[in-house]
Design a protein around this motif. Structure first.
Motif, PDB file in Angstrom:
ATOM      1  N   VAL A  25     -54.627  20.084 -19.140  1.00  0.00           N
ATOM      2  CA  VAL A  25     -53.226  19.670 -19.073  1.00  0.00           C
ATOM      3  C   VAL A  25     -52.754  19.452 -20.506  1.00  0.00           C
ATOM      4  CG1 VAL A  25     -51.636  17.849 -18.325  1.00  0.00           C
ATOM      5  CG2 VAL A  25     -53.493  18.595 -16.817  1.00  0.00           C
ATOM      6  N   GLY A  26     -51.558  19.926 -20.819  1.00  0.00           N
ATOM      7  CA  GLY A  26     -51.040  19.780 -22.167  1.00  0.00           C
ATOM      8  C   GLY A  26     -50.350  18.447 -22.368  1.00  0.00           C
ATOM      9  N   LEU A  27     -50.209  18.057 -23.624  1.00  0.00           N
ATOM     10  CA  LEU A  27     -49.463  16.839 -23.922  1.00  0.00           C
ATOM     11  C   LEU A  27     -48.542  17.065 -25.116  1.00  0.00           C
ATOM     12  CD1 LEU A  27     -50.406  14.869 -26.577  1.00  0.00           C
ATOM     13  CD2 LEU A  27     -52.495  14.834 -25.256  1.00  0.00           C
ATOM     14  N   ARG A  28     -47.410  16.406 -25.039  1.00  0.00           N
ATOM     15  CA  ARG A  28     -46.418  16.422 -26.119  1.00  0.00           C
ATOM     16  C   ARG A  28     -46.007  14.981 -26.376  1.00  0.00           C
ATOM     17  NH1 ARG A  28     -40.786  16.323 -26.710  1.00  0.00           N
ATOM     18  NH2 ARG A  28     -40.014  17.534 -28.494  1.00  0.00           N
ATOM     19  N   MET A  29     -46.085  14.549 -27.632  1.00  0.00           N
ATOM     20  CA  MET A  29     -45.776  13.163 -27.976  1.00  0.00           C
ATOM     21  C   MET A  29     -44.867  13.111 -29.198  1.00  0.00           C
ATOM     22  SD  MET A  29     -48.435  10.075 -28.838  1.00  0.00           S
ATOM     23  CE  MET A  29     -47.950   8.821 -30.027  1.00  0.00           C
ATOM     24  N   HIS A  67     -54.181  18.782 -25.735  1.00  0.00           N
ATOM     25  CA  HIS A  67     -54.474  18.958 -24.312  1.00  0.00           C
ATOM     26  C   HIS A  67     -55.703  18.141 -23.955  1.00  0.00           C
ATOM     27  CE1 HIS A  67     -57.918  21.653 -25.079  1.00  0.00           C
ATOM     28  NE2 HIS A  67     -57.184  22.153 -26.061  1.00  0.00           N
ATOM     29  N   LEU A  68     -55.834  17.831 -22.688  1.00  0.00           N
ATOM     30  CA  LEU A  68     -56.998  17.113 -22.191  1.00  0.00           C
ATOM     31  C   LEU A  68     -57.418  17.683 -20.848  1.00  0.00           C
ATOM     32  CD1 LEU A  68     -55.827  13.558 -20.980  1.00  0.00           C
ATOM     33  CD2 LEU A  68     -54.277  15.380 -21.594  1.00  0.00           C
ATOM     34  N   PHE A 112     -47.892  18.190 -19.455  1.00  0.00           N
ATOM     35  CA  PHE A 112     -47.318  19.373 -18.805  1.00  0.00           C
ATOM     36  C   PHE A 112     -48.416  20.332 -18.362  1.00  0.00           C
ATOM     37  CE2 PHE A 112     -47.350  20.065 -23.413  1.00  0.00           C
ATOM     38  CZ  PHE A 112     -47.945  21.310 -23.528  1.00  0.00           C
ATOM     39  N   GLU A 113     -48.073  21.136 -17.338  1.00  0.00           N
ATOM     40  CA  GLU A 113     -49.020  22.078 -16.748  1.00  0.00           C
ATOM     41  C   GLU A 113     -48.584  23.527 -16.870  1.00  0.00           C
ATOM     42  OE1 GLU A 113     -50.693  20.459 -12.870  1.00  0.00           O
ATOM     43  OE2 GLU A 113     -48.887  19.219 -13.048  1.00  0.00           O
TER      44      GLU A 113
END
Length: 208
Positions: free
Chosen positions: A159-163, A57-58, A116-117
């Motif tokens: 805010v989340g992140l998926r990679m 997340h950032l 994503f939120e």
């Protein structure tokens, strides 16, 4: 990443270990405004996809998440590193044709990044990240230790992140291109350093 054959690391288990040990990664995206980069902790879920999926997340205020990326993102994991003085080489005493270098480990993971939120997904990510870094403590802190309204308010600021990882490159530059005598000299020199990171690198240098 430029990787001569002697330094290439392709073993999936070794790559996962390097990523886990690095703890802090750098997420890089190419955008119409130029390159954007953010240092942040990422965790690898090995159960998803052929190479796994990175989660993290950032800050919501960080414009990297809502600035469209051109192509894949890059996650850089830097492993242990150390300066190598030519004074440790046996070759220095033989002919003197030696120069300084740097030993290091690095993993570059590439893939499309999704931000994503959704609160439930965010809570899962921060809980898993927290558990990962707290589990070794004698009294681990958990997200549930804080009041629920406070945590939910904090989630609004990230805010989340998926990679999903589509390809991965590993490099372990540990004097493999030097003679056994030179490698032994580097390992011995680093093992006597007062810097704990140098001693970690010493243990990674092949002796034969």
């Amino acid at each position: 990443m430029y990787t001569p054959p002697a330094f290439r690391q392709d073993d999936p288990q070794a790559l996962r270990a390097l990523m886990a040990e690095a703890r802090l990664a750098t997420l890089v995206t190419a955008t119409a405004d130029g390159l954007l980069a953010t240092p942040l902790p990422l965790m690898l879920d090995e159960t998803e996809g052929p190479h796994g999926v990175l989660y993290g997340h950032l800050a919501r205020a960080n414009r990297q998440w809502n600035t469209a990326a051109n192509g894949e993102a890059l996650a850089i994991f830097a492993g242990p590193d150390a300066y190598v003085t030519p004074s440790w080489y046996a070759a220095k005493r033989e002919h003197g044709k030696v120069v300084p270098t740097w030993n290091y480990a690095a993993v570059h993971a590439y893939g499309p990044v999704e931000f994503f939120e959704d609160e439930a997904r965010l809570l899962e990510v921060v809980s898993r990240l927290t558990d990962r870094h707290e589990h070794a403590r004698s009294a681990p802190w958990a997200v549930t230790d804080a009041p629920d309204p406070f945590i939910r308010a904090q989630l609004k600021g990230i805010v989340g992140l998926r990679m999903p990882i589509t390809r991965i490159e590993g490099k372990l530059k540990m004097s493999q291109n030097r003679s056994p005598e030179d490698r032994a000299g580097v390992a011995d020199g680093l093992s006597q350093s007062e810097d704990p990171a140098d001693r970690v690198v010493a243990r990674l240098i092949p002796r034969s």
